[in-house]
Design an enzyme around this catalytic site. Structure first.
Site, short mmCIF file in Angstrom:
data_model
loop_
_atom_site.label_atom_id
_atom_site.label_comp_id
_atom_site.label_asym_id
_atom_site.label_seq_id
_atom_site.Cartn_x
_atom_site.Cartn_y
_atom_site.Cartn_z
CE LYS A 70 3.41 2.89 -2.68
NZ LYS A 70 4.02 1.71 -2.06
CG ASP A 170 -0.54 -4.76 0.84
OD1 ASP A 170 -0.40 -4.11 1.89
OD2 ASP A 170 0.19 -4.57 -0.15
#
Ligand code: AMP
Length: 513
Positions: A70, A170
């Site tokens: 990713k 996050d």
């Protein structure tokens, strides 16, 4: 049972999750009996292995295995060469998606086609486009890409029956994202996003590796990090895994030991306390709070206005991270299923607009742009070019922006407009996206006014129109009403001018997410 499902997919750096909303709640679909699938792909002779087994092959066959793909989405320079074949980050991601979708289809007893996939809030257009392509490659109808923190807020905030402001912190393996959202009923409005696409748990592992390598050098006189032979690379990979394990252990223990019976032919032992670990990562964690402050400033609120802080991402399990969140923002909320919250939110969004007959009122997500989009323009004193944002970061999507400029030389035959994404005044510090050439239909001695207009639609597609303001009474009347800074607000009239031939335009669209 409906024979068509819409699923939510969290395609994570480290782990991926697939979920579905049914019978009034979001649930995770287990793959290989587990709720999370390691985002690792490994190539054996005739087999492609994805998940837990691939993860355990990582240090035995590092050259045939891919992890953390990713991090490279949207980067055309990255190709993995394995067994004489070449794989792009999109190819590798599609193998992970394929494993998830096959597993879910088997579990649900029907082929899964429709999906909402989550992406970091900080992903740019090409990273989003690659994510969408990976989904399409495995036959998925990608209903929408939504930011991971928004998904987490949806999973948490839906049905709480209270309008509130949520901050999502996050901190994952590779990236940090902060989002501030206002929730009103089923409407989730993103007020601001910020983050650092190169900061996460991997950097904490790296801090331990450095500490270890320094001790190893002192003790054994060998430089683990600076040497690139295969033997050293395998040793380093092994060390990285040990470092990650030590880090995870320090989330529950005060002290841990790294014991490697054989590294480059030597046994090695290192004791690491929570305090020592914290000292080596404190400045990295502090960087996240600078981003939080920026997001609060953009939202025009203070930390007292936040009703809830939601923690997402594996690295928020580090007690020091939680303590600092509590100290600097507010006591955070954590769900026991922190790894699944993002996929659950995606499943809720998928169901809400794909299966309206479900017992779920539609969830509306109003998003913002994470980056400014603009063009390169000549400085008024001709001393050089600068970046002129047409759509500023954190603008609510969909949105429009435009600016008036002019030709810079007599009898100029065309105007080249270069599009960039970024925040820097210097265009070359930003990311170049595309170029549009506007031919001047009637070159003259005098300067000709030209306009650049961006229209960013719901799906993140940028429609860029360049307009030559051909001199006539209609265009003159329009130009009189443009404010002195040249920023355009009346897009409707401008569109009429081009449709009716009073002004001449060329347009280009580039697909965003
Ligand atoms: P994510 O990208 O959200 O899957 O997060 C993965 C990151 O979280 C990796 O860097 C993991 O090492 C880290 N992580 C997972 N569990 C823990 C834990 N208990 N303590 C510290 N870090 C963790």
């Amino acid at each position: 049972m409906s024979n068509e499902y819409a699923v939510g997919i969290d395609l994570g750096t480290t782990n991926s999750v697939i979920s579905i909303y049914r019978r009034g709640k979001a649930e995770t679909i287990p793959i290989d009996g587990r709720n999370t699938l390691p985002s690792v792909v490994s190539f054996a002779d005739a087999r492609v292995i994805v998940g837990e087994e691939a993860k355990s092959r990582l240090h035995v066959f590092p050259e045939n295995s891919v992890a953390s793909v990713k991090r490279h989405m949207g980067n055309p320079a990255i190709q993995y060469k394995i067994h004489d074949k070449s794989y792009s980050p999109v190819d590798i991601s599609s193998l992970i998606l394929s494993r998830l979708v096959d597993g879910a289809s088997e579990n649900l007893n029907t082929r899964v086609i429709n999906a909402v996939i989550t992406v970091p809030a900080y992903f740019n257009e090409s990273q989003k486009l690659d994510t969408r392509l990976a989904g399409e490659k495995v036959g998925l109808n990608v209903l929408r890409l939504i930011p991971e923190p928004t998904a987490a807020a949806v999973a948490y905030g839906l049905d709480k029956g209270k309008d509130q402001t949520i901050l999502v912190y996050d901190l994952g393996g590779g990236t940090f994202d902060v989002s501030i959202l206002r929730v009103e009923g089923n409407k989730f409005r993103v007020l601001a996003v910020d983050g650092d696409s190169q900061l996460g748990g991997d950097d904490f592992d790296e801090a331990i590796v450095k500490h270890f390598a320094q001790k190893f050098r002192e003790q054994e006189g060998m430089d683990l990090i600076g040497t690139s032979s295969k033997e050293y690379r395998i040793a380093l990979q092994k060390l990285k895994e040990e470092a990650e394990n030590a880090k995870i252990e320090l989330s529950s223990a005060q002290e841990t030991e790294i014991i490697i019976p054989d590294i480059l032919g030597r046994p090695f032992y290192l004791k690491l306390s929570r305090e020592q670990f914290l000292n080596s990562i404190r400045s990295l964690i502090e960087k996240t709070f600078e981003k939080v402050d920026d997001a609060l400033t953009i939202s025009k609120i203070s930390s007292e206005d936040i009703d809830r802080v939601i923690l997402v991402g594996g690295s928020t399990r580090i007690p020091a991270v939680r303590d600092m969140v509590a100290e600097k923002i507010k006591e955070p909320y954590t769900s026991e299923r922190v790894d699944e919250a993002v996929a659950h939110g995606a499943a809720i969004v998928a169901a809400s607009f794909y299966l309206p007959e479900e017992d779920l009122s539609p969830v509306e997500v109003i998003n913002v742009t994470a980056h400014s989009l603009g063009i390169e323009m000549m400085r008024p004193d001709y001393s050089g070019v600068f970046f002129q944002p047409l759509i500023k970061r954190n603008s609510t999507i969909p949105c429009k922006g435009g600016k008036l400029g002019s030709t810079v030389a007599p009898y100029q035959e065309e105007v080249r407009m270069r599009v960039y994404r970024g925040e820097n005044d210097n265009p070359s510090e930003n990311t170049f996206l595309t170029e549009l050439v506007l031919p001047i239909s009637k070159p003259t001695k005098g300067f000709i006014q030209v306009a650049a207009v961006f229209n960013l639609d719901e799906d993140g597609i940028i429609h860029f129109t360049a307009v030559e303001m051909v001199d006539n009474p209609k265009t003159r009347a329009y130009l009189e009403n443009v404010s002195p800074d040249g920023l355009l607000t009346d897009f409707e009239t401008l569109e009429d001018l081009t449709t009716n031939g009073h002004a001449k335009s060329v347009a280009v669209q580039f697909k965003g997410f």
